[in-house]
Design a protein around this motif. Structure first.
Motif, PDB file in Angstrom:
ATOM      1  N   CYS A 125     -30.774 -47.106  84.871  1.00 30.27           N
ATOM      2  CA  CYS A 125     -30.616 -47.943  83.674  1.00 30.27           C
ATOM      3  C   CYS A 125     -30.794 -49.422  83.980  1.00 30.27           C
ATOM      4  CB  CYS A 125     -29.234 -47.706  83.049  1.00 30.27           C
ATOM      5  SG  CYS A 125     -29.039 -46.104  82.268  1.00 30.27           S
ATOM      6  N   SER A 126     -30.447 -49.828  85.198  1.00 29.95           N
ATOM      7  CA  SER A 126     -30.589 -51.232  85.577  1.00 29.95           C
ATOM      8  C   SER A 126     -32.000 -51.569  86.046  1.00 29.95           C
ATOM      9  CB  SER A 126     -29.579 -51.575  86.680  1.00 29.95           C
ATOM     10  OG  SER A 126     -29.927 -50.927  87.896  1.00 29.95           O
ATOM     11  N   GLY A 127     -32.876 -50.564  86.127  1.00 25.47           N
ATOM     12  CA  GLY A 127     -34.243 -50.802  86.568  1.00 25.47           C
ATOM     13  C   GLY A 127     -34.403 -50.914  88.065  1.00 25.47           C
ATOM     14  N   ARG A 128     -33.384 -50.515  88.824  1.00 24.51           N
ATOM     15  CA  ARG A 128     -33.434 -50.684  90.282  1.00 24.51           C
ATOM     16  C   ARG A 128     -33.979 -49.457  91.007  1.00 24.51           C
ATOM     17  NH1 ARG A 128     -27.462 -52.485  91.545  1.00 24.51           N
ATOM     18  NH2 ARG A 128     -28.269 -52.749  93.670  1.00 24.51           N
ATOM     19  N   THR A 129     -34.315 -48.424  90.283  1.00 22.40           N
ATOM     20  CA  THR A 129     -34.965 -47.257  90.888  1.00 22.40           C
ATOM     21  C   THR A 129     -35.855 -46.594  89.858  1.00 22.40           C
ATOM     22  OG1 THR A 129     -34.619 -45.137  92.027  1.00 22.40           O
ATOM     23  CG2 THR A 129     -33.056 -45.690  90.301  1.00 22.40           C
ATOM     24  N   ARG A 130     -36.963 -46.032  90.334  1.00 24.69           N
ATOM     25  CA  ARG A 130     -37.846 -45.225  89.507  1.00 24.69           C
ATOM     26  C   ARG A 130     -38.237 -43.925  90.206  1.00 24.69           C
ATOM     27  NH1 ARG A 130     -35.760 -47.166  86.097  1.00 24.69           N
ATOM     28  NH2 ARG A 130     -36.506 -48.421  84.357  1.00 24.69           N
ATOM     29  N   ARG A 131     -37.813 -43.768  91.465  1.00 22.17           N
ATOM     30  CA  ARG A 131     -38.097 -42.531  92.205  1.00 22.17           C
ATOM     31  C   ARG A 131     -36.856 -42.127  93.011  1.00 22.17           C
ATOM     32  NH1 ARG A 131     -41.671 -46.022  93.773  1.00 22.17           N
ATOM     33  NH2 ARG A 131     -41.197 -45.739  95.981  1.00 22.17           N
ATOM     34  N   PRO A 132     -35.731 -41.894  92.333  1.00 20.71           N
ATOM     35  CA  PRO A 132     -34.507 -41.586  93.076  1.00 20.71           C
ATOM     36  C   PRO A 132     -34.436 -40.130  93.525  1.00 20.71           C
ATOM     37  CG  PRO A 132     -34.044 -41.608  90.731  1.00 20.71           C
ATOM     38  CD  PRO A 132     -35.498 -42.001  90.879  1.00 20.71           C
ATOM     39  N   VAL A 133     -33.749 -39.915  94.620  1.00 22.79           N
ATOM     40  CA  VAL A 133     -33.513 -38.587  95.171  1.00 22.79           C
ATOM     41  C   VAL A 133     -32.012 -38.403  95.381  1.00 22.79           C
ATOM     42  CG1 VAL A 133     -33.716 -37.203  97.288  1.00 22.79           C
ATOM     43  CG2 VAL A 133     -35.753 -38.209  96.264  1.00 22.79           C
ATOM     44  N   LEU A 134     -31.506 -37.266  94.932  1.00 31.34           N
ATOM     45  CA  LEU A 134     -30.107 -36.891  95.176  1.00 31.34           C
ATOM     46  C   LEU A 134     -30.084 -35.747  96.173  1.00 31.34           C
ATOM     47  CD1 LEU A 134     -27.050 -36.882  94.576  1.00 31.34           C
ATOM     48  CD2 LEU A 134     -27.534 -35.378  92.633  1.00 31.34           C
ATOM     49  N   LEU A 135     -29.340 -35.935  97.258  1.00 35.24           N
ATOM     50  CA  LEU A 135     -29.144 -34.910  98.274  1.00 35.24           C
ATOM     51  C   LEU A 135     -27.690 -34.468  98.246  1.00 35.24           C
ATOM     52  CD1 LEU A 135     -31.053 -36.318 101.389  1.00 35.24           C
ATOM     53  CD2 LEU A 135     -31.305 -33.999 100.514  1.00 35.24           C
ATOM     54  N   VAL A 136     -27.453 -33.176  98.096  1.00 32.42           N
ATOM     55  CA  VAL A 136     -26.103 -32.624  98.135  1.00 32.42           C
ATOM     56  C   VAL A 136     -26.047 -31.678  99.329  1.00 32.42           C
ATOM     57  CG1 VAL A 136     -24.284 -31.494  96.831  1.00 32.42           C
ATOM     58  CG2 VAL A 136     -26.085 -32.731  95.624  1.00 32.42           C
ATOM     59  N   LEU A 137     -25.201 -31.994 100.322  1.00 31.50           N
ATOM     60  CA  LEU A 137     -25.233 -31.301 101.609  1.00 31.50           C
ATOM     61  C   LEU A 137     -23.865 -30.722 101.964  1.00 31.50           C
ATOM     62  CD1 LEU A 137     -27.252 -33.994 103.596  1.00 31.50           C
ATOM     63  CD2 LEU A 137     -28.156 -31.950 102.456  1.00 31.50           C
ATOM     64  N   GLU A 138     -23.895 -29.578 102.652  1.00 35.82           N
ATOM     65  CA  GLU A 138     -22.654 -28.934 103.091  1.00 35.82           C
ATOM     66  C   GLU A 138     -22.910 -28.191 104.391  1.00 35.82           C
ATOM     67  OE1 GLU A 138     -19.685 -27.878 100.107  1.00 35.82           O
ATOM     68  OE2 GLU A 138     -20.329 -25.829 100.526  1.00 35.82           O
ATOM     69  N   GLN A 139     -22.256 -28.626 105.450  1.00 38.56           N
ATOM     70  CA  GLN A 139     -22.383 -27.940 106.728  1.00 38.56           C
ATOM     71  C   GLN A 139     -20.983 -27.504 107.178  1.00 38.56           C
ATOM     72  OE1 GLN A 139     -21.616 -28.725 110.197  1.00 38.56           O
ATOM     73  NE2 GLN A 139     -20.117 -30.202 109.378  1.00 38.56           N
ATOM     74  N   THR A 140     -20.926 -26.426 107.950  1.00 39.61           N
ATOM     75  CA  THR A 140     -19.644 -25.783 108.229  1.00 39.61           C
ATOM     76  C   THR A 140     -19.276 -25.742 109.709  1.00 39.61           C
ATOM     77  OG1 THR A 140     -20.736 -23.607 108.290  1.00 39.61           O
ATOM     78  CG2 THR A 140     -19.824 -24.337 106.168  1.00 39.61           C
ATOM     79  N   THR A 141     -19.957 -26.534 110.527  1.00 43.31           N
ATOM     80  CA  THR A 141     -19.593 -26.635 111.938  1.00 43.31           C
ATOM     81  C   THR A 141     -18.502 -27.686 112.079  1.00 43.31           C
ATOM     82  OG1 THR A 141     -21.814 -25.984 112.644  1.00 43.31           O
ATOM     83  CG2 THR A 141     -20.431 -27.118 114.266  1.00 43.31           C
ATOM     84  N   LEU A 142     -17.282 -27.234 112.321  1.00 38.86           N
ATOM     85  CA  LEU A 142     -16.126 -28.131 112.349  1.00 38.86           C
ATOM     86  C   LEU A 142     -15.364 -27.965 113.659  1.00 38.86           C
ATOM     87  CD1 LEU A 142     -14.757 -27.530 108.727  1.00 38.86           C
ATOM     88  CD2 LEU A 142     -16.285 -29.354 109.494  1.00 38.86           C
ATOM     89  N   PRO A 143     -14.673 -29.022 114.107  1.00 39.08           N
ATOM     90  CA  PRO A 143     -13.936 -28.946 115.370  1.00 39.08           C
ATOM     91  C   PRO A 143     -12.540 -28.348 115.226  1.00 39.08           C
ATOM     92  CG  PRO A 143     -13.833 -31.164 114.520  1.00 39.08           C
ATOM     93  CD  PRO A 143     -14.705 -30.395 113.564  1.00 39.08           C
ATOM     94  N   VAL A 144     -12.206 -27.852 114.044  1.00 34.42           N
ATOM     95  CA  VAL A 144     -10.947 -27.154 113.814  1.00 34.42           C
ATOM     96  C   VAL A 144     -11.218 -26.002 112.845  1.00 34.42           C
ATOM     97  CG1 VAL A 144      -9.432 -29.142 114.198  1.00 34.42           C
ATOM     98  CG2 VAL A 144     -10.357 -28.713 111.916  1.00 34.42           C
ATOM     99  N   ARG A 145     -10.317 -25.047 112.804  1.00 34.13           N
ATOM    100  CA  ARG A 145     -10.436 -23.962 111.827  1.00 34.13           C
ATOM    101  C   ARG A 145      -9.812 -24.431 110.528  1.00 34.13           C
ATOM    102  NH1 ARG A 145     -11.879 -18.867 111.538  1.00 34.13           N
ATOM    103  NH2 ARG A 145     -10.880 -17.476 110.025  1.00 34.13           N
ATOM    104  N   ASP A 146     -10.585 -24.343 109.445  1.00 33.51           N
ATOM    105  CA  ASP A 146     -10.137 -24.799 108.132  1.00 33.51           C
ATOM    106  C   ASP A 146     -10.103 -23.592 107.201  1.00 33.51           C
ATOM    107  OD1 ASP A 146      -9.899 -25.841 105.549  1.00 33.51           O
ATOM    108  OD2 ASP A 146     -11.038 -27.638 106.030  1.00 33.51           O
ATOM    109  N   PRO A 147      -8.930 -23.257 106.633  1.00 32.75           N
ATOM    110  CA  PRO A 147      -8.859 -22.083 105.751  1.00 32.75           C
ATOM    111  C   PRO A 147      -9.818 -22.166 104.571  1.00 32.75           C
ATOM    112  CG  PRO A 147      -6.656 -22.841 106.332  1.00 32.75           C
ATOM    113  CD  PRO A 147      -7.606 -23.867 106.840  1.00 32.75           C
ATOM    114  N   ALA A 148     -10.093 -23.364 104.079  1.00 33.69           N
ATOM    115  CA  ALA A 148     -11.007 -23.503 102.943  1.00 33.69           C
ATOM    116  C   ALA A 148     -12.451 -23.192 103.329  1.00 33.69           C
ATOM    117  CB  ALA A 148     -10.925 -24.920 102.373  1.00 33.69           C
ATOM    118  N   VAL A 149     -12.763 -23.324 104.603  1.00 35.96           N
ATOM    119  CA  VAL A 149     -14.124 -23.088 105.092  1.00 35.96           C
ATOM    120  C   VAL A 149     -14.260 -21.700 105.722  1.00 35.96           C
ATOM    121  CG1 VAL A 149     -15.911 -23.898 106.689  1.00 35.96           C
ATOM    122  CG2 VAL A 149     -14.487 -25.549 105.457  1.00 35.96           C
TER     123      VAL A 149
END
Length: 279
Positions: A125-149
């Motif tokens: 809307c402000s005119g500061r982009t005309r070719r934007p890209v949205l990246l949504v990323l999720e990786q599961t290599t963690l240094p602890v065990r997480d119940p949610a993962v």
């Protein structure tokens, strides 16, 4: 407003070989020690090792995106990257022409990509982009065990890349169509209000948590429920996989997910072909 011109998704890509990095282990050891916890090198080594950078490369290599350039890259993630060094948005910028600005949105749980989309809309809307890209990323290599993962429904590595521009017909209309951290009851009311305006032409896309907690209360005959296995990426992977067929069939696509820990959710509405049948 910007329209979706291209997209790519990755879900559970092959695991990569773990490469020992003493610097990473030292970083995680010191980080968790600050909170009286211990990192687990064996847990980390057992992960699939798909870093944000690698997921970005897989997405950018999609045939429909090989000639794509970008002037803005917004990276959204809920879980941290496995590599504590490096800037994913900058790496993505190199892949899309080396003339982009970029930054990440994080520390918001599954609200991060909805916030990122709202920011992207503001830049447009402000005119500061005309070719934007949205990246949504999720990786599961963690240094602890997480119940949610690593719990009853283990998460897999996943990601979505959405490339916007002036030619796409599946469009944002403005930031007012993106709602963040809304209580479940109000979220259901907002969803039903959108559906009731155009029951035949509206598709509701529910993330795993929203399908579990809100599904029976949402009206409308057209819905897509994302299977368990993702956290913040689910609805975005579904959109990237199906956007071309969805925009031809539906006049509105509503993306929605719910944070189980807080019982608050987010939603965003994209508008497609006004002549779509909804069938």
């Amino acid at each position: 407003m910007p329209g979706l011109e291209g997209a790519a998704a990755v879900l559970d890509p092959p695991a990569r070989q773990h490469e020992e990095n003493p610097g990473n282990h030292a970083f995680y050891h010191d980080l968790f020690a600050m909170f009286g916890e211990a990192s687990d090198p064996d847990q980390f080594a057992a992960g699939p090792q798909n870093t944000h950078r690698h997921l970005t490369e897989l997405l950018a290599a999609h045939p429909s995106l090989r000639e794509r350039s970008a002037d803005l890259v917004v990276v959204a993630h809920a879980l941290p990257d496995s590599q504590p060094y490096g800037v994913t948005a900058s790496h993505a910028g190199l892949l899309f022409g080396d003339d982009s600005h970029g930054f990440a949105v994080s520390e918001q749980g599954l609200a991060a990509p909805f916030t990122a989309l709202r920011i992207l809309s503001g830049f447009w809307c402000s005119g500061r982009t005309r070719r934007p890209v949205l990246l949504v990323l999720e990786q599961t290599t963690l240094p602890v065990r997480d119940p949610a993962v690593h719990g009853e429904h283990p998460l897999v590595d996943s990601g979505a890349l959405l490339a916007f521009g002036g030619e796409g017909s599946l469009r944002l209309r403005g930031a007012t169509d993106i709602h963040l951290e809304v209580a479940r009851e109000e979220l259901t009311v907002r969803l039903n209000a959108v559906v009731d305006q155009d029951p035949e032409g509206t598709l509701v896309v529910l993330g795993p948590s929203a399908a579990e907690r809100c599904g029976t209360a949402i009206r409308g005959q057209h819905r897509h429920e994302v299977a368990p296995g993702t956290y913040a990426t689910g609805v975005w992977v579904a959109l990237a996989d199906n956007w071309t067929s969805w925009q031809a069939r539906y006049r509105r696509i509503v993306l929605c997910d719910l944070e189980l820990a807080t019982d608050q959710g987010c939603m965003a509405v994209l508008y497609g072909d006004p002549d779509a049948s909804g069938g």
